[in-house]
Design a protein around this motif. Structure first.
Motif, PDB file in Angstrom:
ATOM      1  N   UNK A   1      33.566  38.869  -2.526  1.00 41.24           N
ATOM      2  CA  UNK A   1      33.894  39.225  -1.025  1.00 41.24           C
ATOM      3  C   UNK A   1      33.287  38.406  -0.110  1.00 41.24           C
ATOM      4  N   UNK A   2      31.995  38.284  -0.135  1.00 42.57           N
ATOM      5  CA  UNK A   2      31.313  37.438   0.660  1.00 42.57           C
ATOM      6  C   UNK A   2      31.730  36.143   0.990  1.00 42.57           C
ATOM      7  N   UNK A   3      31.998  35.505  -0.264  1.00 39.29           N
ATOM      8  CA  UNK A   3      32.339  34.261  -0.305  1.00 39.29           C
ATOM      9  C   UNK A   3      33.594  33.869   0.254  1.00 39.29           C
ATOM     10  N   UNK A   4      34.675  35.117  -0.065  1.00 38.77           N
ATOM     11  CA  UNK A   4      36.026  34.909   0.654  1.00 38.77           C
ATOM     12  C   UNK A   4      35.891  34.793   2.111  1.00 38.77           C
ATOM     13  N   UNK A   5      34.959  35.802   2.491  1.00 41.84           N
ATOM     14  CA  UNK A   5      34.820  35.844   4.091  1.00 41.84           C
ATOM     15  C   UNK A   5      34.482  34.662   4.868  1.00 41.84           C
ATOM     16  N   UNK A   6      33.168  34.133   4.159  1.00 35.79           N
ATOM     17  CA  UNK A   6      32.558  33.153   4.523  1.00 35.79           C
ATOM     18  C   UNK A   6      33.696  31.816   4.609  1.00 35.79           C
ATOM     19  N   UNK A   7      34.405  31.525   3.461  1.00 36.57           N
ATOM     20  CA  UNK A   7      35.047  30.340   3.230  1.00 36.57           C
ATOM     21  C   UNK A   7      36.127  30.577   4.385  1.00 36.57           C
ATOM     22  N   UNK A   8      36.712  31.721   4.703  1.00 35.57           N
ATOM     23  CA  UNK A   8      37.746  31.642   5.942  1.00 35.57           C
ATOM     24  C   UNK A   8      36.912  31.244   7.056  1.00 35.57           C
ATOM     25  N   UNK A   9      35.732  31.671   7.400  1.00 35.40           N
ATOM     26  CA  UNK A   9      35.089  31.335   8.765  1.00 35.40           C
ATOM     27  C   UNK A   9      34.921  29.746   8.558  1.00 35.40           C
ATOM     28  N   UNK A  10      34.465  29.255   7.510  1.00 39.22           N
ATOM     29  CA  UNK A  10      34.315  27.797   7.162  1.00 39.22           C
ATOM     30  C   UNK A  10      35.632  26.974   7.706  1.00 39.22           C
ATOM     31  N   UNK A  11      36.672  27.537   7.155  1.00 39.69           N
ATOM     32  CA  UNK A  11      37.902  27.008   7.218  1.00 39.69           C
ATOM     33  C   UNK A  11      38.222  26.921   8.768  1.00 39.69           C
ATOM     34  N   UNK A  12      38.020  28.041   9.655  1.00 36.07           N
ATOM     35  CA  UNK A  12      38.096  28.213  11.013  1.00 36.07           C
ATOM     36  C   UNK A  12      37.388  27.159  11.790  1.00 36.07           C
ATOM     37  N   UNK A  13      35.923  27.229  11.456  1.00 35.80           N
ATOM     38  CA  UNK A  13      35.093  26.457  12.327  1.00 35.80           C
ATOM     39  C   UNK A  13      34.505  24.941  12.050  1.00 35.80           C
ATOM     40  N   UNK A  14      34.921  24.980  10.861  1.00 31.16           N
ATOM     41  CA  UNK A  14      34.533  23.419  10.050  1.00 31.16           C
ATOM     42  C   UNK A  14      35.359  22.690   9.445  1.00 31.16           C
TER      43      UNK A  14
END
Length: 327
Positions: free
Chosen positions: A294-307
């Motif tokens: 779950x934490x990795x799923x959230x982080x990868x979406x944040x990474x997709x948006x920002x980086x």
């Protein structure tokens, strides 16, 4: 320029020169040198430290302990760092690690919130305490090596060397300098980031690190270059060949377990999954728990948006999460 340095295309010549100095000379020098706290070097500016650096740390405070803990979890896996830690017997279990790294978090907080030039402050007392601890373990470890009358395989020159101090510097602020946005610092300016670097340069001087080896460059970009070179030299191969059953890897797991109540429910594997993407570490990370997925799923979406990370990876992670697949 040496043959080994030529492969680092795109790095400034003076950065490569300093890297080679660190690589070739710092291993021969004890990690704590004598420090003159009265007649300070001309580059140390107390007013700048107090009135410019400390306000920056107040602004970025939440990012510091987490990024430092990640760096420390990598540091303890290095072959010249792990034995001194084991010798102190303060890292043998989760409780011991909690005490050790809670003290570490407290020391760093004192450095980032008080005037370390003032003998009355906790920051001043903290730099002296850390310098004394390093000097003690340096003395004990090298006396033990002398008793064996032969150099060790992992530390042929000196235990707790200036090189060990430099890779420890990287653990504390390398990730923050290399990837500030990945540490959550989306609005920090280059000027503010360089104040972080300058502050750690000052702290490192007081701890006993020779400034000619210290992990800083004349600009943010040059400091980032040096951090990348140190990571590639000291850390990359260790992390890519990481043995999950090795003492250092297990200790990294225990560090995050010990600090759950302080920093949140992180695990070493979830952290590796996140940071190995940025660092380009070629190693498969196996997530096990739903919390990690779950934490990795959230982080990868944040990474997709920002980086702008590869959306294919995000889709693969989403599918793995829904299916409960272990990557």
């Amino acid at each position: 320029m040496s043959k080994s340095a030529k492969k680092f295309n795109g790095y400034d010549e003076d950065v490569i020169e300093k890297f080679n100095l660190i690589k070739n000379e710092s291993t021969k020098v004890p990690g704590v040198i004598e420090v003159d706290t009265v007649e300070l070097p001309s580059w140390i500016d107390r007013d700048r430290y107090v009135n410019s650096c400390l306000p920056v740390f107040a602004k970025i405070r939440p990012s510091i302990p987490i990024s430092s803990l990640v760096g420390l979890s990598y540091l303890i896996q290095l072959p010249t760092i792990l034995p001194p830690l084991l010798y102190t017997k303060k890292s043998e279990n989760v409780c011991g690690l909690f005490e050790r790294y809670l003290d570490t978090v407290a020391y760093v907080r004192h450095w980032h919130t008080t005037d370390i030039f003032d003998p009355k402050t906790d920051g001043y007392k903290a730099v002296n305490a850390v310098r004394s601890m390093h000097r003690h373990i340096l003395k004990v470890m090298n006396e033990k090596a002398e008793e064996r009358s032969k150099p060790t395989k992992v530390a042929p020159n000196v235990w707790v060397s200036q090189y060990d101090m430099v890779v420890t510097q990287w653990a504390f602020y390398g990730l923050l300098v290399m990837y500030p946005k990945a540490c959550g610092l989306h609005h920090i300016t280059d000027e503010e980031l360089y104040e972080v670097i300058y502050c750690w340069r000052v702290i490192s001087y007081f701890i006993g690190i020779d400034d000619k080896f210290s992990l800083w460059g004349e600009t943010v970009e040059k400091s980032q270059q040096l951090c990348h070179l140190i990571f590639d030299e000291a850390y990359r191969s260790i992390l890519e060949k990481q043995d999950r059953e090795a003492v250092g890897s297990k200790m990294a797991d225990d560090i995050f377990a010990s600090m759950t109540e302080v920093l949140g429910p992180f695990t070493a594997q979830a952290v590796n999954k996140y940071w190995f993407r940025f660092l380009g570490v070629q190693s498969t990370v196996h997530l096990k728990t739903w919390l990690e997925f779950a934490s990795d799923y959230i982080v990868i979406n944040m990474a997709e948006d920002h980086w702008g990370l590869d959306s294919v990876n995000e889709q693969r992670l989403r599918g793995s999460l829904l299916l409960g697949e272990r990557l």
